[in-house]
Design a protein around this motif. Structure first.
Motif, PDB file in Angstrom:
ATOM      1  N   GLY A 189       5.906 -18.071 -33.333  1.00 46.38           N
ATOM      2  CA  GLY A 189       5.618 -19.059 -32.302  1.00 46.38           C
ATOM      3  C   GLY A 189       6.704 -19.193 -31.258  1.00 46.38           C
ATOM      4  O   GLY A 189       7.714 -18.476 -31.281  1.00 46.38           O
ATOM      5  N   PRO A 190       6.482 -20.119 -30.323  1.00 47.20           N
ATOM      6  CA  PRO A 190       7.421 -20.251 -29.212  1.00 47.20           C
ATOM      7  C   PRO A 190       8.639 -21.094 -29.579  1.00 47.20           C
ATOM      8  O   PRO A 190       8.654 -21.794 -30.598  1.00 47.20           O
ATOM      9  CB  PRO A 190       6.600 -20.973 -28.143  1.00 47.20           C
ATOM     10  CG  PRO A 190       5.542 -21.704 -28.880  1.00 47.20           C
ATOM     11  CD  PRO A 190       5.306 -20.981 -30.181  1.00 47.20           C
ATOM     12  N   ILE A 203       7.563 -25.711 -26.868  1.00 44.03           N
ATOM     13  CA  ILE A 203       6.559 -26.621 -27.442  1.00 44.03           C
ATOM     14  C   ILE A 203       6.724 -28.016 -26.836  1.00 44.03           C
ATOM     15  O   ILE A 203       5.746 -28.648 -26.415  1.00 44.03           O
ATOM     16  CB  ILE A 203       6.685 -26.660 -28.984  1.00 44.03           C
ATOM     17  CG1 ILE A 203       6.304 -25.284 -29.559  1.00 44.03           C
ATOM     18  CG2 ILE A 203       5.800 -27.763 -29.579  1.00 44.03           C
ATOM     19  CD1 ILE A 203       6.499 -25.168 -31.065  1.00 44.03           C
ATOM     20  N   MET A 246       5.371 -28.132 -23.333  1.00 42.77           N
ATOM     21  CA  MET A 246       3.893 -28.176 -23.297  1.00 42.77           C
ATOM     22  C   MET A 246       3.387 -29.557 -23.711  1.00 42.77           C
ATOM     23  O   MET A 246       2.409 -30.062 -23.157  1.00 42.77           O
ATOM     24  CB  MET A 246       3.314 -27.070 -24.173  1.00 42.77           C
ATOM     25  CG  MET A 246       3.496 -25.684 -23.546  1.00 42.77           C
ATOM     26  SD  MET A 246       2.728 -24.335 -24.498  1.00 42.77           S
ATOM     27  CE  MET A 246       3.996 -24.026 -25.713  1.00 42.77           C
ATOM     28  N   GLU A 247       4.056 -30.160 -24.691  1.00 43.05           N
ATOM     29  CA  GLU A 247       3.684 -31.522 -25.098  1.00 43.05           C
ATOM     30  C   GLU A 247       3.853 -32.488 -23.925  1.00 43.05           C
ATOM     31  O   GLU A 247       2.976 -33.306 -23.645  1.00 43.05           O
ATOM     32  CB  GLU A 247       4.545 -31.973 -26.290  1.00 43.05           C
ATOM     33  CG  GLU A 247       4.170 -31.273 -27.595  1.00 43.05           C
ATOM     34  CD  GLU A 247       5.165 -31.568 -28.732  1.00 43.05           C
ATOM     35  OE1 GLU A 247       4.866 -31.166 -29.862  1.00 43.05           O
ATOM     36  OE2 GLU A 247       6.223 -32.168 -28.466  1.00 43.05           O
ATOM     37  N   ALA A 251       1.203 -32.190 -21.302  1.00 43.67           N
ATOM     38  CA  ALA A 251      -0.163 -32.614 -21.659  1.00 43.67           C
ATOM     39  C   ALA A 251      -0.572 -33.869 -20.894  1.00 43.67           C
ATOM     40  O   ALA A 251      -1.717 -34.011 -20.462  1.00 43.67           O
ATOM     41  CB  ALA A 251      -0.266 -32.832 -23.175  1.00 43.67           C
ATOM     42  N   GLY A 306       5.818 -15.662 -28.237  1.00 42.50           N
ATOM     43  CA  GLY A 306       4.999 -16.427 -29.188  1.00 42.50           C
ATOM     44  C   GLY A 306       3.991 -17.385 -28.588  1.00 42.50           C
ATOM     45  O   GLY A 306       3.662 -18.396 -29.201  1.00 42.50           O
ATOM     46  N   MET A 307       3.468 -17.068 -27.398  1.00 44.45           N
ATOM     47  CA  MET A 307       2.571 -18.007 -26.723  1.00 44.45           C
ATOM     48  C   MET A 307       1.223 -17.386 -26.351  1.00 44.45           C
ATOM     49  O   MET A 307       0.687 -17.636 -25.260  1.00 44.45           O
ATOM     50  CB  MET A 307       3.252 -18.535 -25.457  1.00 44.45           C
ATOM     51  CG  MET A 307       4.474 -19.414 -25.741  1.00 44.45           C
ATOM     52  SD  MET A 307       5.351 -19.898 -24.217  1.00 44.45           S
ATOM     53  CE  MET A 307       4.012 -20.632 -23.280  1.00 44.45           C
ATOM     54  N   ALA A 308       0.638 -16.609 -27.268  1.00 48.26           N
ATOM     55  CA  ALA A 308      -0.611 -15.905 -26.955  1.00 48.26           C
ATOM     56  C   ALA A 308      -1.701 -16.854 -26.461  1.00 48.26           C
ATOM     57  O   ALA A 308      -2.465 -16.535 -25.545  1.00 48.26           O
ATOM     58  CB  ALA A 308      -1.101 -15.145 -28.195  1.00 48.26           C
ATOM     59  N   GLY A 309      -1.792 -18.032 -27.075  1.00 49.58           N
ATOM     60  CA  GLY A 309      -2.856 -18.970 -26.711  1.00 49.58           C
ATOM     61  C   GLY A 309      -2.638 -19.685 -25.401  1.00 49.58           C
ATOM     62  O   GLY A 309      -3.518 -20.422 -24.939  1.00 49.58           O
ATOM     63  N   ALA A 310      -1.465 -19.478 -24.787  1.00 50.12           N
ATOM     64  CA  ALA A 310      -1.183 -20.159 -23.518  1.00 50.12           C
ATOM     65  C   ALA A 310      -1.728 -19.400 -22.322  1.00 50.12           C
ATOM     66  O   ALA A 310      -2.123 -19.988 -21.337  1.00 50.12           O
ATOM     67  CB  ALA A 310       0.321 -20.373 -23.346  1.00 50.12           C
ATOM     68  N   ALA A 360       0.293 -26.714 -18.320  1.00 55.30           N
ATOM     69  CA  ALA A 360       1.194 -26.819 -19.479  1.00 55.30           C
ATOM     70  C   ALA A 360       1.728 -25.441 -19.864  1.00 55.30           C
ATOM     71  O   ALA A 360       2.882 -25.309 -20.299  1.00 55.30           O
ATOM     72  CB  ALA A 360       0.469 -27.458 -20.656  1.00 55.30           C
ATOM     73  N   ALA A 361       0.923 -24.425 -19.709  1.00 60.35           N
ATOM     74  CA  ALA A 361       1.349 -23.062 -20.033  1.00 60.35           C
ATOM     75  C   ALA A 361       2.487 -22.622 -19.121  1.00 60.35           C
ATOM     76  O   ALA A 361       3.450 -21.991 -19.574  1.00 60.35           O
ATOM     77  CB  ALA A 361       0.172 -22.100 -19.920  1.00 60.35           C
TER      78      ALA A 361
END
Lengths: 368, 368
Positions: A45-46, A51, A54-55, A58, A226-230, A257-258
């Motif tokens: 992960g990142p 993290i 990104m939080e 949000a 570690g940010m594939a979903g971003a 956020a990404a």
């Protein structure tokens, strides 16, 4: 019923998915995977600071992202020592490859890649009507010399080359890559996919030369960061090529956020280095597990390892199916002879414990 | 230097940006805006549960999103009472419009829209070589009857109609829209952009009929749901049209946290209703501010209000420039006669306090 109003090109395309996602497989099997080691994701992960960023973002998500990704491009420019105008940020390398193919490839245009290389690139080429020409891997490596030579023969608009390679994890030296760049034929553009390059040793990435319009390089926050979903990737190339993306891209396509997460991830190079060490440990562990089972793991400069199952693709497919049915999500190369392997991500110790526990059973099942 | 390797179509396209982002303007002016009321964003933001969901997802961002957006599509299907296979989730309506145009519009194909309607749709049409035909607004409303009639004359592949409308905020009844759907000529597809429809009164959205392949409807989490920066939109249409997106879309293009946020936002309909009340209050306040300054605000079914500045586009541009230079970010319609207006988002009380304080000065400056 077919939809008659589609363009002739669109009508001719299959409604295929380059990869079936792990969630789809989980729904089909009715339970979640115990280890998710198939999608070339980075389980570490990142950075915690990414993290946090990104939080924080949000609660600001009511705002569109900056369509220029100005801050991220500026930070990348400083990081790499290149000008901002040589960098285009986009929705992952997949998104950028789609734009790039659209810009350079029209119906009937030739494109060269390796037989068994990245299917999503091939998907984009087909999607814009391009004609794909392939050259074989050579000893589980993409063959830069053959790719460039073939491009000269067929008059290719694009040449795709990943270094390090997916799905085999192999790599070439910067010198070999630079030599291929020097021989890109006129009228052609080398797409150098460096998605995994931060995970490789030094000496794999050529020095930056953004005056060289024979190559465009693709980087991402999906792998080492570690940010594939971003969905944050970037292309680096000559200013003219980079500016062309503005003709076709989805200008407001980035997740806000990404962007913030990528900026924070880039700033935490110590975490990146720790990830590289974690991944190297994972690769070593996978090699040991392979050896315990009488199999050979291929050397890898990525966050995954191809394990040679010692027989043909049918056998490797049986090994893979047995693993998947026991809750270990892995994938495998698509074509022979690479498809004698399964491909396993460098997981956390408990991911690899699960893999270690189940591989012998899977091999027994595949052999039986 | 131009890039000679581009396709002829790509070479012909300008490297334009449909909208200059507020961050770009802030960088140019050297300070941030006091009120961000120009990008049709929803300043009230998403449900707290959506923010929580995105925060939670930040630490799972190492995983790619489910490329099928299965859970979100299932929730949307239940919410609307339609089958999942009639829903395609994508990277905002902008992203979905790009895919749709790519599927239906080839070089020289005709497309009909309103003169002064959504520029990003026009950008996509130009980007795939389509020929855009426009019909004028009629009394600050898009003219569904004229759009459909024009489509029949020119043999349009697509007809674009936003209801409620952007940039004017006007709307048509569901009955008028349904009547236009009934008259979509054979071979044509009506793109009904309902980005703002949750903010309108009942009776604006036609009943769902996913067996009707004459229309595809676009919805989003960017507006009423307050998640513009997340990039989550969805298209609703007949299964054949929806399936066609799988031919061309970026399957792994969704941000994983955005999917989670949208799912949570959809579940909090009470918050959505509160937002609609907040937005209605903001619209009312903008009307009052306009009236205090001797100007008329147009009725709006969206989260913004067009204020008629009472003269031509040159004058409205001066009002806008004066507001922007004083730190109030607003935008305005692009073409006459709609460009006699400025367009102001329904902000929070303090946003509108700032607007109220500066509008008189801006008008004085514009008149002087």
């Amino acid at each position: 019923m077919t939809e008659k109003r589609l363009t002739p090109l669109a009508a001719s395309l299959p409604a295929t998915v380059p990869f079936v996602g792990p969630e789809t497989q989980e729904r089909a099997r009715g339970s979640t995977f115990a280890a998710r080691l198939g999608a070339n994701e980075n389980v570490f992960g990142p950075s915690p600071s990414a993290i946090k960023a990104m939080e924080r973002a949000a609660s600001e998500i009511w705002m569109y992202a900056d369509p220029e990704s100005y801050d991220l491009r500026a930070a990348l420019a400083a990081h790499h020592g290149i000008p901002s105008e040589c960098i285009m940020v986009g929705e992952g390398i997949d998104g950028l490859l789609g734009y790039l193919v659209r810009l350079f490839v029209g119906p009937g245009d030739m494109v060269v890649t390796s037989e068994g290389a990245y299917p999503t690139f091939n998907y984009h080429v087909a999607g814009f009507g391009g004609a794909l020409v392939t050259v074989p891997y050579r000893g589980d490596h993409e063959d830069p010399e053959a790719l460039v030579a073939r491009a000269a023969v067929v008059g290719a608009k694009l040449i795709y080359l990943a270094n390090p390679d997916n799905p085999m994890g192999s790599w070439h030296s910067a010198k070999t890559i630079q030599s291929a760049i020097e021989r890109v034929p006129a009228g052609s553009l080398l797409v150098l996919d460096e998605a995994y390059v931060e995970l490789a040793e030094d000496g794999v990435a050529p020095a930056w030369d953004v005056t060289d319009s024979r190559v465009i390089r693709m980087r991402t926050f999906s792998k080492a960061y570690g940010m594939a979903g971003a969905r944050v990737g970037y292309a680096v190339g000559s200013p003219e090529i980079i500016a062309a993306f503005n003709k076709v891209r989805n200008h407001f396509g980035m997740n806000r956020a990404a962007q913030a997460g990528a900026l924070a991830a880039l700033a935490d190079q110590a975490y990146l280095e720790q990830t590289c060490r974690n991944v190297a440990d994972g690769r070593e562990r996978i090699s040991q597990i392979a050896a315990q089972n009488g199999l050979a793991a291929l050397p890898s400069a990525t966050n995954f390892v191809a394990i040679d199952c010692g027989q043909d693709g049918t056998f490797a497919k049986r090994v893979l199916s047995a693993l998947v049915s026991q809750g270990i999500f892995v994938r495998m190369p698509f074509v022979a002879p690479q498809d004698r392997c399964i491909r396993v991500s460098a997981g956390r110790p408990d991911d690899l414990d699960a893999f270690e526990a189940l591989l012998p059973k899977a091999l027994t099942e595949a052999r039986g």
